[in-house]
Enzyme design. Structure first.
Site, PDB file in Angstrom:
ATOM      1  N   HIS A 140       9.154   9.524  -4.111  1.00 31.39           N
ATOM      2  CA  HIS A 140       8.302   8.446  -4.605  1.00 31.39           C
ATOM      3  C   HIS A 140       7.109   9.000  -5.371  1.00 31.39           C
ATOM      4  CE1 HIS A 140      10.031   4.764  -2.841  1.00 31.39           C
ATOM      5  NE2 HIS A 140      10.680   5.678  -2.144  1.00 31.39           N
ATOM      6  N   PRO A 141       6.731   8.300  -6.438  1.00 30.72           N
ATOM      7  CA  PRO A 141       5.572   8.753  -7.227  1.00 30.72           C
ATOM      8  C   PRO A 141       4.264   8.375  -6.537  1.00 30.72           C
ATOM      9  CG  PRO A 141       6.387   6.692  -8.106  1.00 30.72           C
ATOM     10  CD  PRO A 141       7.345   7.099  -7.006  1.00 30.72           C
TER      11      PRO A 141
ATOM     12  N   SER B 236       9.601   1.376 -10.574  1.00 28.87           N
ATOM     13  CA  SER B 236       8.268   1.762 -10.107  1.00 28.87           C
ATOM     14  C   SER B 236       7.182   1.279 -11.064  1.00 28.87           C
ATOM     15  CB  SER B 236       8.161   3.281  -9.939  1.00 28.87           C
ATOM     16  OG  SER B 236       8.830   3.700  -8.782  1.00 28.87           O
TER      17      SER B 236
ATOM     18  N   GLY C  12       7.201  -1.394 -12.944  1.00 27.17           N
ATOM     19  CA  GLY C  12       7.002  -2.822 -12.723  1.00 27.17           C
ATOM     20  C   GLY C  12       6.254  -3.104 -11.432  1.00 27.17           C
TER      21      GLY C  12
ATOM     22  N   GLN D 210       4.139  -1.052  -9.813  1.00 29.75           N
ATOM     23  CA  GLN D 210       2.739  -0.653  -9.931  1.00 29.75           C
ATOM     24  C   GLN D 210       1.970  -1.620 -10.835  1.00 29.75           C
ATOM     25  OE1 GLN D 210       1.493   3.364 -10.034  1.00 29.75           O
ATOM     26  NE2 GLN D 210       3.291   4.125  -8.935  1.00 29.75           N
TER      27      GLN D 210
ATOM     28  N   PHE E 227       1.677   8.866  -0.296  1.00 29.38           N
ATOM     29  CA  PHE E 227       1.430   7.599   0.385  1.00 29.38           C
ATOM     30  C   PHE E 227       2.365   6.554  -0.204  1.00 29.38           C
ATOM     31  CE2 PHE E 227      -0.811   3.490   0.475  1.00 29.38           C
ATOM     32  CZ  PHE E 227      -1.004   3.340   1.837  1.00 29.38           C
TER      33      PHE E 227
ATOM     34  N   ILE F  88       3.575   2.557  -0.056  1.00 29.75           N
ATOM     35  CA  ILE F  88       3.326   1.186   0.359  1.00 29.75           C
ATOM     36  C   ILE F  88       4.052   0.300  -0.643  1.00 29.75           C
ATOM     37  CG2 ILE F  88       1.182   0.911  -0.969  1.00 29.75           C
ATOM     38  CD1 ILE F  88       0.058  -0.619   1.504  1.00 29.75           C
ATOM     39  N   CYS F  89       4.569  -0.807  -0.182  1.00 29.25           N
ATOM     40  CA  CYS F  89       5.272  -1.720  -1.078  1.00 29.25           C
ATOM     41  C   CYS F  89       4.248  -2.358  -2.018  1.00 29.25           C
ATOM     42  CB  CYS F  89       6.021  -2.774  -0.265  1.00 29.25           C
ATOM     43  SG  CYS F  89       6.994  -3.891  -1.291  1.00 29.25           S
ATOM     44  N   ALA F  90       4.164  -1.823  -3.231  1.00 28.53           N
ATOM     45  CA  ALA F  90       3.130  -2.258  -4.177  1.00 28.53           C
ATOM     46  C   ALA F  90       3.235  -3.746  -4.495  1.00 28.53           C
ATOM     47  CB  ALA F  90       3.213  -1.419  -5.461  1.00 28.53           C
TER      48      ALA F  90
END
Length: 172
Positions: free
Chosen positions: A70-71, A87, A89, A91, A122, A124-126
């Site tokens: 994950h970035p 990712s 979309g 973010q 870290f 987390i579901c953005a």
């Protein structure tokens, strides 16, 4: 693209399935390869559960590998527009592409502190969060143990995975 129903999903050839579902777990087409073998699925919920079971069945080392794919949120890949389409979309929906330089510095320094402690970014579901809740999550979760963060990170990956599947498939 129109959402696929479960019959259409079940009729996909292996390579089509991997092409379509290969990034529901970030940069992990192997998940799609393994999940395809578990079909046919009766429902889209069952398909989601199969991806979640894939994650649950991984060794700790495998889970760490997934987390490391994950970035960083609002990281260099974001600034360089080098995120996966999904990712980017996610973010964007969390407002992470519209941050001031000060906010970017806050989140990047928090990300680095977290990554130094835990050895992975870290997660987390953005789509379920905005900047403030992400910062609060970074601060709150920093006090967790590594084992807690691996479990929490994988649970966040499951949330991301389900939302990505629902971008592709219509619920039954």
């Amino acid at each position: 693209m129109a959402l696929l129903n479960i019959s259409q999903i079940n009729s996909l050839a292996d390579d089509q399935f991997v092409s379509i579902f290969g990034n529901v777990i970030e940069l992990c087409p192997d998940a799609a390869v393994q999940v395809k073998k578990k079909g046919p699925f009766r429902t889209v919920s069952e398909l989601c559960e199969a991806f979640h079971k894939y994650l649950d069945d991984l060794t700790e080392e495998g889970k760490l590998s997934i987390l490391k794919l994950h970035p960083d949120l609002a990281g260099n890949l974001t600034r360089l527009s080098e995120l996966t389409r999904e990712s980017a979309g996610e973010q964007r929906s969390a407002g992470l592409t519209e941050l001031s330089d000060w906010h970017v510095n806050v989140i990047q320094s928090s990300n680095q502190r977290y990554k130094t402690k835990f050895g992975f970014p870290f997660i987390i579901c953005a789509r379920e969060n905005k900047f403030q809740s992400i910062i609060e999550g970074l601060q709150h979760r920093y006090d967790n143990t590594r084992e807690q963060e691996i479990a929490t990170g994988i649970n966040e990956v499951k949330k991301i995975c389900k939302l990505r599947i629902l971008d592709i498939a219509q619920l039954d």
